[in-house]
Design a protein around this motif. Structure first.
Motif, PDB file in Angstrom:
ATOM      1  N   GLY A  51       0.353  -0.966  -0.078  1.00  0.00           N
ATOM      2  CA  GLY A  51       0.079  -0.145   0.242  1.00  0.00           C
ATOM      3  C   GLY A  51       0.847   1.614  -0.152  1.00  0.00           C
ATOM      4  O   GLY A  51       0.196   2.303  -0.532  1.00  0.00           O
ATOM      5  N   ASP A  52       2.415   1.241  -0.311  1.00  0.00           N
ATOM      6  CA  ASP A  52       2.855   2.328  -0.373  1.00  0.00           C
ATOM      7  C   ASP A  52       3.002   2.913  -1.511  1.00  0.00           C
ATOM      8  O   ASP A  52       3.411   2.308  -2.703  1.00  0.00           O
ATOM      9  CB  ASP A  52       4.401   2.210   0.635  1.00  0.00           C
ATOM     10  N   VAL A  53       2.767   4.250  -1.439  1.00  0.00           N
ATOM     11  CA  VAL A  53       2.475   4.344  -2.753  1.00  0.00           C
ATOM     12  C   VAL A  53       4.232   4.870  -3.696  1.00  0.00           C
ATOM     13  O   VAL A  53       5.311   5.055  -3.198  1.00  0.00           O
ATOM     14  CB  VAL A  53       2.038   6.601  -2.642  1.00  0.00           C
TER      15      VAL A  53
ATOM     16  N   THR B 220       2.915  -5.250  -7.471  1.00  0.00           N
ATOM     17  CA  THR B 220       2.039  -3.246  -8.035  1.00  0.00           C
ATOM     18  C   THR B 220       0.473  -3.690  -7.752  1.00  0.00           C
ATOM     19  O   THR B 220       0.247  -4.676  -8.084  1.00  0.00           O
ATOM     20  CB  THR B 220       3.024  -2.587  -8.537  1.00  0.00           C
TER      21      THR B 220
ATOM     22  N   ARG C 264      -4.102   2.124  -6.609  1.00  0.00           N
ATOM     23  CA  ARG C 264      -5.369   1.687  -5.885  1.00  0.00           C
ATOM     24  C   ARG C 264      -5.513   3.461  -5.335  1.00  0.00           C
ATOM     25  O   ARG C 264      -4.613   4.078  -5.644  1.00  0.00           O
ATOM     26  CB  ARG C 264      -5.108   1.832  -4.357  1.00  0.00           C
TER      27      ARG C 264
ATOM     28  N   GLU D 199      -3.145   5.340  -8.080  1.00  0.00           N
ATOM     29  CA  GLU D 199      -2.317   6.051  -7.743  1.00  0.00           C
ATOM     30  C   GLU D 199      -1.164   4.497  -8.210  1.00  0.00           C
ATOM     31  O   GLU D 199      -2.305   3.233  -7.756  1.00  0.00           O
ATOM     32  CB  GLU D 199      -1.477   6.420  -6.879  1.00  0.00           C
TER      33      GLU D 199
ATOM     34  N   VAL E  89       1.078   1.384  -6.209  1.00  0.00           N
ATOM     35  CA  VAL E  89       1.465   1.055  -5.202  1.00  0.00           C
ATOM     36  C   VAL E  89       2.032  -0.445  -5.163  1.00  0.00           C
ATOM     37  O   VAL E  89       1.751  -0.988  -6.145  1.00  0.00           O
ATOM     38  CB  VAL E  89      -0.100   0.946  -3.830  1.00  0.00           C
ATOM     39  N   THR E  90       2.713  -0.633  -3.802  1.00  0.00           N
ATOM     40  CA  THR E  90       3.630  -1.201  -3.542  1.00  0.00           C
ATOM     41  C   THR E  90       2.410  -2.500  -3.415  1.00  0.00           C
ATOM     42  O   THR E  90       1.489  -2.158  -2.402  1.00  0.00           O
ATOM     43  CB  THR E  90       4.220  -1.343  -2.129  1.00  0.00           C
TER      44      THR E  90
ATOM     45  N   PHE F  29       9.803   4.829  -3.161  1.00  0.00           N
ATOM     46  CA  PHE F  29       7.939   4.228  -1.441  1.00  0.00           C
ATOM     47  C   PHE F  29       8.861   3.703  -0.582  1.00  0.00           C
ATOM     48  O   PHE F  29      10.239   3.846  -1.077  1.00  0.00           O
ATOM     49  CB  PHE F  29       7.499   3.676  -2.602  1.00  0.00           C
TER      50      PHE F  29
END
Length: 424
Positions: A345-347, A365, A368, A371, A373-374, A405
């Motif tokens: 969930g990291d952008v 990836t 979300r 964007e 996200v991880t 990120f």
């Protein structure tokens, strides 16, 4: 032709990119895919890559002409058998042939029967036998869980105490689910990955690659699925590649044909280049990850044509795979906590800037709220191409440095030894 690629990691994105270059202009689908693959193929994100029935159903309902199975788990589970039985062409080995990766003990038995050079070893069939055997083993020693372990089932043990701890992990932790462990001698040298396409009779080697399994620079820290790779490899020219394929891949293919389980698909030999010559560390039955991300961008041949030819007995007779003279260096960007865990969930920022410099392949990836996200341990692969390893490496790290990120991890020494050797 409509082609379905099964999987959602960096390997599958690299396969999709290579298939896109085919003169046959296939229509590409990927199940389940990821946020990056979605820009290059239609993603069937509702399909679980480990669900054989769902793969067959998706291929049938989408009128797919060929299925390319990326990950090892569905291959071992019989995805190719199920697809072919349903009348759907599939690239990859049968479940019987996939035992080469699905069971390290089985692979060792085949290597001994075929006369393929490998490390001396003992197969330990239960926990008690294993613990008794460790007291007389030479150290360092290597312990391997028999079954699939996503690249994390190998532990190099420096002492009996470490070996005992590894045995407890392999026999008790559910993620390994093993009933056997392979104890083998520790080999010294450099690793080499050599993938080859096989049609049950013939072997067509691809370009050699070297990968980096440990998480930290200098090959420190725990093993991972792979933190980077490069291709070609200094000192491993075409003649040497053919020699290795003749002594390692070809005997296995011939033995499996005699056993009634012809090997079709990708046979990947992980090798140690020892002072006594190459020794097989392991066999895999699919495109390697991250080696594929460095090998396929250099492929000039039509990957789709080669995949189709490998399905037919003798289909690769007289065939070859040609590669550009460019070097490729692939740097893996991993999430916080990898390999023990992963952050999701990291952008991710900087993707467009990086893609203007190098090839950016998506692994873990997702999209979300507009964007990227991880969504996994290994998040992205950045592959630089250039006329020298130094040029390719500079391009890869320039691009990787533009991506960010939270908690991003990457090694800084990928292909450094190739640069030194070519410069020297």
């Amino acid at each position: 032709m409509r082609v379905l690629v099964v999987g959602g990691g960096g390997r599958e994105h690299a396969i999709v990119r290579a298939l896109r270059r085919s003169p046959q202009s296939p229509e590409l689908l990927c199940a389940p895919g990821n946020a990056g693959i979605a820009a290059d193929a239609t993603c069937l994100d509702e399909v679980d890559a480990g669900d054989v029935e769902a793969i067959v159903s998706a291929a049938r309902s989408n009128d797919v002409g060929l299925v390319v199975v990326g990950p090892e788990a569905p291959l071992v589970a019989g995805a190719v058998d199920a697809l072919e039985q349903a009348g759907i062409a599939a690239f990859g080995p049968s479940a019987g042939a996939a035992r080469l990766e699905g069971s390290k003990a089985f692979a060792k038995q085949l290597m001994a029967e075929a006369g393929v050079p490998t490390a001396s070893h003992t197969i330990l069939r239960d926990r008690e036998e294993a613990l008794q055997h460790l007291s007389c083993a030479p150290y360092p020693a290597v312990l391997k869980a028999d079954g699939l372990a996503a690249g994390k089932g190998v532990i190099i043990c420096q002492s009996e105490a470490e070996a005992r701890e590894a045995v407890e992990v392999f026999f008790t932790e559910q993620r390994f689910g093993t009933t056997e462990v392979v104890l083998e001698e520790f080999l010294e040298g450099e690793e080499l990955s050599l993938l080859a396409l096989c049609d049950g009779e013939n072997v067509v080697p691809l370009a050699p690659a070297q990968d980096y399994k440990r998480i930290f620079d200098g090959d420190e820290g725990p093993n991972t699925g792979g933190m980077g790779s490069y291709s070609p490899v200094p000192g491993i020219d075409t003649e040497r590649v053919e020699e290795i394929a003749d002594s390692v891949h070809q005997p296995i293919v011939e033995l499996m044909a005699r056993r009634g389980d012809p090997f079709r698909g990708v046979l990947y030999a992980g090798l140690m280049l020892t002072a006594e010559g190459p020794r097989v560390l392991e066999f895999n039955v699919r495109f390697g990850d991250p080696e594929t991300q460095a090998v396929l961008p250099r492929l000039d041949s039509d990957l789709l044509e080669l995949c189709l030819a490998s399905r037919e007995a003798g289909g690769l007779a007289g065939a070859g795979a040609s590669f550009s003279d460019d070097w490729a260096v692939t740097v893996v960007l991993a999430s916080a906590g990898y390999p023990e865990s992963s952050s999701k969930g990291d952008v991710i920022s900087g993707l467009d800037e990086a893609a203007a410099i190098a090839e950016v392949i998506h692994a873990g990836t997702a999209r979300r709220d507009g964007e990227i996200v991880t969504a996994g341990g290994r998040v992205l692969n950045v592959t630089g191409l250039g006329p020298t390893p130094a040029d390719a490496r500079e391009r890869a790290y320039d691009a990787a440095g533009r991506i960010s990120f939270d908690g991003m991890q990457m090694r800084s020494d990928i292909a450094a030894r190739a640069v030194e050797r070519v410069a020297g």
